[in-house]
Design a protein around this motif. Structure first.
Motif, PDB file in Angstrom:
ATOM      1  N   GLN A   1       0.838  -1.207   0.000  1.00 54.89           N
ATOM      2  CA  GLN A   1       0.000   0.000   0.000  1.00 54.89           C
ATOM      3  C   GLN A   1       0.877   1.263   0.000  1.00 54.89           C
ATOM      4  O   GLN A   1       0.647   2.191  -0.767  1.00 54.89           O
ATOM      5  CB  GLN A   1      -0.901  -0.010   1.221  1.00 54.89           C
ATOM      6  CG  GLN A   1      -1.917   1.109   1.223  1.00 54.89           C
ATOM      7  CD  GLN A   1      -3.025   0.831   2.227  1.00 54.89           C
ATOM      8  OE1 GLN A   1      -2.769   0.334   3.312  1.00 54.89           O
ATOM      9  NE2 GLN A   1      -4.229   1.131   1.866  1.00 54.89           N
ATOM     10  N   VAL A   2       1.893   1.259   0.855  1.00 53.43           N
ATOM     11  CA  VAL A   2       2.734   2.458   0.957  1.00 53.43           C
ATOM     12  C   VAL A   2       3.762   2.527  -0.183  1.00 53.43           C
ATOM     13  O   VAL A   2       4.016   3.596  -0.738  1.00 53.43           O
ATOM     14  CB  VAL A   2       3.448   2.517   2.332  1.00 53.43           C
ATOM     15  CG1 VAL A   2       4.339   3.751   2.414  1.00 53.43           C
ATOM     16  CG2 VAL A   2       2.431   2.534   3.461  1.00 53.43           C
ATOM     17  N   ASN A   3       4.365   1.390  -0.530  1.00 49.82           N
ATOM     18  CA  ASN A   3       5.480   1.438  -1.488  1.00 49.82           C
ATOM     19  C   ASN A   3       5.057   1.394  -2.949  1.00 49.82           C
ATOM     20  O   ASN A   3       5.826   1.799  -3.823  1.00 49.82           O
ATOM     21  CB  ASN A   3       6.449   0.283  -1.211  1.00 49.82           C
ATOM     22  CG  ASN A   3       7.134   0.433   0.134  1.00 49.82           C
ATOM     23  OD1 ASN A   3       6.951   1.431   0.824  1.00 49.82           O
ATOM     24  ND2 ASN A   3       7.925  -0.551   0.524  1.00 49.82           N
TER      25      ASN A   3
ATOM     26  N   THR B   1      13.416   4.356  -5.154  1.00 46.94           N
ATOM     27  CA  THR B   1      13.320   2.901  -5.153  1.00 46.94           C
ATOM     28  C   THR B   1      14.463   2.364  -4.300  1.00 46.94           C
ATOM     29  O   THR B   1      15.043   3.106  -3.507  1.00 46.94           O
ATOM     30  CB  THR B   1      13.320   2.364  -6.604  1.00 46.94           C
ATOM     31  OG1 THR B   1      13.118   0.955  -6.574  1.00 46.94           O
ATOM     32  CG2 THR B   1      14.607   2.678  -7.354  1.00 46.94           C
ATOM     33  N   ALA B   2      14.792   1.083  -4.432  1.00 44.49           N
ATOM     34  CA  ALA B   2      15.888   0.519  -3.636  1.00 44.49           C
ATOM     35  C   ALA B   2      16.579  -0.550  -4.470  1.00 44.49           C
ATOM     36  O   ALA B   2      15.925  -1.289  -5.214  1.00 44.49           O
ATOM     37  CB  ALA B   2      15.344  -0.089  -2.349  1.00 44.49           C
ATOM     38  N   ARG B   3      17.895  -0.630  -4.302  1.00 45.77           N
ATOM     39  CA  ARG B   3      18.659  -1.638  -5.060  1.00 45.77           C
ATOM     40  C   ARG B   3      18.124  -3.045  -4.779  1.00 45.77           C
ATOM     41  O   ARG B   3      18.136  -3.897  -5.660  1.00 45.77           O
ATOM     42  CB  ARG B   3      20.143  -1.548  -4.692  1.00 45.77           C
ATOM     43  CG  ARG B   3      21.043  -2.289  -5.652  1.00 45.77           C
ATOM     44  CD  ARG B   3      22.477  -2.341  -5.189  1.00 45.77           C
ATOM     45  NE  ARG B   3      23.125  -1.047  -5.128  1.00 45.77           N
ATOM     46  CZ  ARG B   3      23.598  -0.392  -6.189  1.00 45.77           C
ATOM     47  NH1 ARG B   3      23.471  -0.911  -7.391  1.00 45.77           N
ATOM     48  NH2 ARG B   3      24.168   0.783  -6.053  1.00 45.77           N
TER      49      ARG B   3
ATOM     50  N   SER C   1      18.316   6.912   8.523  1.00 45.98           N
ATOM     51  CA  SER C   1      16.915   7.350   8.632  1.00 45.98           C
ATOM     52  C   SER C   1      16.182   6.371   9.537  1.00 45.98           C
ATOM     53  O   SER C   1      16.719   5.323   9.900  1.00 45.98           O
ATOM     54  CB  SER C   1      16.247   7.361   7.245  1.00 45.98           C
ATOM     55  OG  SER C   1      15.991   6.034   6.812  1.00 45.98           O
ATOM     56  N   ASP C   2      14.935   6.685   9.874  1.00 42.82           N
ATOM     57  CA  ASP C   2      14.142   5.751  10.685  1.00 42.82           C
ATOM     58  C   ASP C   2      13.999   4.413   9.954  1.00 42.82           C
ATOM     59  O   ASP C   2      13.998   3.352  10.567  1.00 42.82           O
ATOM     60  CB  ASP C   2      12.740   6.323  10.949  1.00 42.82           C
ATOM     61  CG  ASP C   2      12.789   7.460  11.955  1.00 42.82           C
ATOM     62  OD1 ASP C   2      13.853   7.663  12.578  1.00 42.82           O
ATOM     63  OD2 ASP C   2      11.768   8.164  12.103  1.00 42.82           O
ATOM     64  N   LEU C   3      13.870   4.503   8.631  1.00 43.52           N
ATOM     65  CA  LEU C   3      13.667   3.285   7.840  1.00 43.52           C
ATOM     66  C   LEU C   3      14.874   2.345   7.925  1.00 43.52           C
ATOM     67  O   LEU C   3      14.736   1.140   8.079  1.00 43.52           O
ATOM     68  CB  LEU C   3      13.383   3.683   6.383  1.00 43.52           C
ATOM     69  CG  LEU C   3      13.144   2.586   5.359  1.00 43.52           C
ATOM     70  CD1 LEU C   3      12.060   3.020   4.360  1.00 43.52           C
ATOM     71  CD2 LEU C   3      14.412   2.239   4.600  1.00 43.52           C
TER      72      LEU C   3
HETATM   73  N1  LIG Z   1      17.258   5.023   4.049  1.00 38.02           N
HETATM   74  C1  LIG Z   1      17.785   4.111   3.228  1.00 38.02           C
HETATM   75  O1  LIG Z   1      18.871   3.548   3.493  1.00 38.02           O
HETATM   76  C2  LIG Z   1      17.085   3.758   1.942  1.00 38.02           C
HETATM   77  C3  LIG Z   1      17.700   2.831   1.081  1.00 38.02           C
HETATM   78  C4  LIG Z   1      17.048   2.493  -0.113  1.00 38.02           C
HETATM   79  C5  LIG Z   1      15.844   3.082  -0.444  1.00 38.02           C
HETATM   80  N2  LIG Z   1      15.265   3.987   0.423  1.00 38.02           N
HETATM   81  C6  LIG Z   1      13.965   4.565   0.035  1.00 38.02           C
HETATM   82  O2  LIG Z   1      13.985   5.967   0.204  1.00 38.02           O
HETATM   83  C7  LIG Z   1      12.651   6.429   0.510  1.00 38.02           C
HETATM   84  C8  LIG Z   1      12.697   7.355   1.725  1.00 38.02           C
HETATM   85  O3  LIG Z   1      13.149   6.622   2.847  1.00 38.02           O
HETATM   86  P1  LIG Z   1      13.764   7.298   4.176  1.00 38.02           P
HETATM   87  O4  LIG Z   1      15.033   6.597   4.448  1.00 38.02           O
HETATM   88  O5  LIG Z   1      13.743   8.782   4.055  1.00 38.02           O
HETATM   89  O6  LIG Z   1      12.703   6.776   5.252  1.00 38.02           O
HETATM   90  P2  LIG Z   1      11.850   7.559   6.359  1.00 38.02           P
HETATM   91  O7  LIG Z   1      12.677   8.611   7.007  1.00 38.02           O
HETATM   92  O8  LIG Z   1      11.268   6.495   7.213  1.00 38.02           O
HETATM   93  O9  LIG Z   1      10.706   8.281   5.492  1.00 38.02           O
HETATM   94  C9  LIG Z   1       9.634   7.552   4.943  1.00 38.02           C
HETATM   95  C10 LIG Z   1       8.550   8.496   4.503  1.00 38.02           C
HETATM   96  O10 LIG Z   1       7.412   7.719   4.061  1.00 38.02           O
HETATM   97  C11 LIG Z   1       6.247   8.271   4.662  1.00 38.02           C
HETATM   98  N3  LIG Z   1       5.154   7.310   4.833  1.00 38.02           N
HETATM   99  C12 LIG Z   1       5.153   6.163   5.554  1.00 38.02           C
HETATM  100  N4  LIG Z   1       3.925   5.609   5.539  1.00 38.02           N
HETATM  101  C13 LIG Z   1       3.140   6.440   4.799  1.00 38.02           C
HETATM  102  C14 LIG Z   1       1.758   6.439   4.435  1.00 38.02           C
HETATM  103  N5  LIG Z   1       0.919   5.479   4.843  1.00 38.02           N
HETATM  104  N6  LIG Z   1       1.290   7.438   3.672  1.00 38.02           N
HETATM  105  C15 LIG Z   1       2.094   8.444   3.256  1.00 38.02           C
HETATM  106  N7  LIG Z   1       3.410   8.518   3.579  1.00 38.02           N
HETATM  107  C16 LIG Z   1       3.908   7.528   4.342  1.00 38.02           C
HETATM  108  C17 LIG Z   1       6.747   8.732   6.035  1.00 38.02           C
HETATM  109  O11 LIG Z   1       5.806   9.616   6.624  1.00 38.02           O
HETATM  110  P3  LIG Z   1       5.874   9.931   8.212  1.00 38.02           P
HETATM  111  O12 LIG Z   1       7.000  10.934   8.370  1.00 38.02           O
HETATM  112  O13 LIG Z   1       4.534  10.476   8.521  1.00 38.02           O
HETATM  113  O14 LIG Z   1       6.170   8.625   8.901  1.00 38.02           O
HETATM  114  C18 LIG Z   1       8.048   9.405   5.630  1.00 38.02           C
HETATM  115  O15 LIG Z   1       7.799  10.690   5.096  1.00 38.02           O
HETATM  116  C19 LIG Z   1      11.800   5.169   0.689  1.00 38.02           C
HETATM  117  O16 LIG Z   1      11.109   4.901  -0.519  1.00 38.02           O
HETATM  118  C20 LIG Z   1      12.828   4.070   0.916  1.00 38.02           C
HETATM  119  O17 LIG Z   1      12.356   2.797   0.524  1.00 38.02           O
HETATM  120  C21 LIG Z   1      15.849   4.348   1.599  1.00 38.02           C
END
Ligand SMILES: NC(=O)c1ccc[n+]([C@@H]2O[C@H](COP(=O)([O-])OP(=O)(O)OC[C@H]3O[C@@H](n4cnc5c(N)ncnc54)[C@H](OP(=O)(O)O)[C@@H]3O)[C@@H](O)[C@H]2O)c1
Length: 237
Positions: free
Chosen positions: A105-107, A134-136, A188-190
């Motif tokens: 749903q989210v991704n 996206t992600a590798r 990040s939190d993720l």
């Molecule tokens: N960090 C990494 O190492 C990494 C690596 C590969 C890819 N990515 C990709 O980069 C992107 C950003 O990640 P990030 O590291 O910045 O993570 P993050 O800090 O956890 O941010 C995730 C974002 O998604 C939003 N979100 C979550 N559930 C949602 C929902 N139901 N509806 C709308 N928005 C929602 C969150 O909103 P809230 O602030 O309200 O929670 C937040 O703004 C993601 O697509 C992730 O898969 C990250």
């Protein structure tokens, strides 16, 4: 001034940094930020809109975007890997229907419904760059470790959507460009629960965004439908 940008996920680590980066760019006009809770970043360029992918009615808030004459760049920086209820699956035994559905749903569904809603704006604009985070690990040919069933497969599905959207836009708006971009491993939190196992470089959100904005500034028509890493190197599907 034109050169308007829309950033979804502006309260996330990467989305917030994209917002800061473009606020500081004198060539950028308006910035529309989308977030679950109203983004409190105060800047004269910013218009903030609430949207939660798990609440279908919140997509109606996007009607406010219709006030924009045109858009130049759309960055979709939303995504989940884990929540309080969801843990990335190490094996098929741990697959859970509800969790799987929420990750998709989210991704996947959220980003695509978002683009669907933005289509009138996208169609009346020229040379729009639509950038999905996206992600590798969504690359099937790059999969060496397995695991993370829902996250990996959601990003693979997102990559297919990117390819599809690019093909559709080639027919109607030839100058639009759709790409996926992998930000690297970013604090990040993720990513936080998994960083202790990471052996390669970990970026700050600022470092990653500085690299990705260079890639975004250089992409051209021939790149549409493809996925790249933070250095602009292609990622095989
Ligand atoms: N960090 C990494 O190492 C990494 C690596 C590969 C890819 N990515 C990709 O980069 C992107 C950003 O990640 P990030 O590291 O910045 O993570 P993050 O800090 O956890 O941010 C995730 C974002 O998604 C939003 N979100 C979550 N559930 C949602 C929902 N139901 N509806 C709308 N928005 C929602 C969150 O909103 P809230 O602030 O309200 O929670 C937040 O703004 C993601 O697509 C992730 O898969 C990250």
């Amino acid at each position: 001034m034109n050169n308007n940008i829309l950033i979804a996920g502006s309260t996330g680590a990467i989305g917030k940094e994209f917002t800061r980066f473009y606020c500081d760019d004198p060539n950028v006009g308006k910035i529309v930020t989308l977030s679950r809770k109203l983004d409190d970043t105060e800047h004269k360029k910013i218009q903030s809109i609430e949207i939660d992918y798990s609440k279908e009615e919140s997509f109606n808030n996007l009607d406010k975007v219709s006030e924009l004459e045109s858009i130049n760049t759309i960055i979709i920086a939303t995504g989940i890997l884990h929540t309080d209820q969801i843990k990335p699956e190490k094996s098929i035994d741990s697959i859970n229907f509800e969790a799987f559905k929420n990750v998709f749903q989210v991704n996947v569904f959220g980003p695509m419904l978002l683009v669907k809603k933005l289509m009138p704006l996208i169609k009346r604009s020229q040379g729009v760059k639509i950038v999905f985070l996206t992600a590798r690990v969504g690359s099937i040919s790059d999969n060496e470790l397995g695991g993370w069933y829902s996250y990996r497969s959601s990003k693979s599905a997102l990559n297919m959507m990117i390819s599809n959207l690019s093909i559709e836009l080639q027919r109607t708006n030839k100058d639009h460009i759709t790409i996926g971009i992998h930000p690297g491993t970013v604090k990040s939190d993720l990513s936080e629960p998994f960083l202790k196992h990471v052996k390669h470089n970990i970026f700050s959100p600022r470092e990653s965004v500085e690299l990705m904005t260079q890639v975004i500034s250089k992409i051209s028509q021939k790149d549409s439908g493809k996925c790249f890493d933070f250095l602009g190197k292609g990622i095989d599907p």
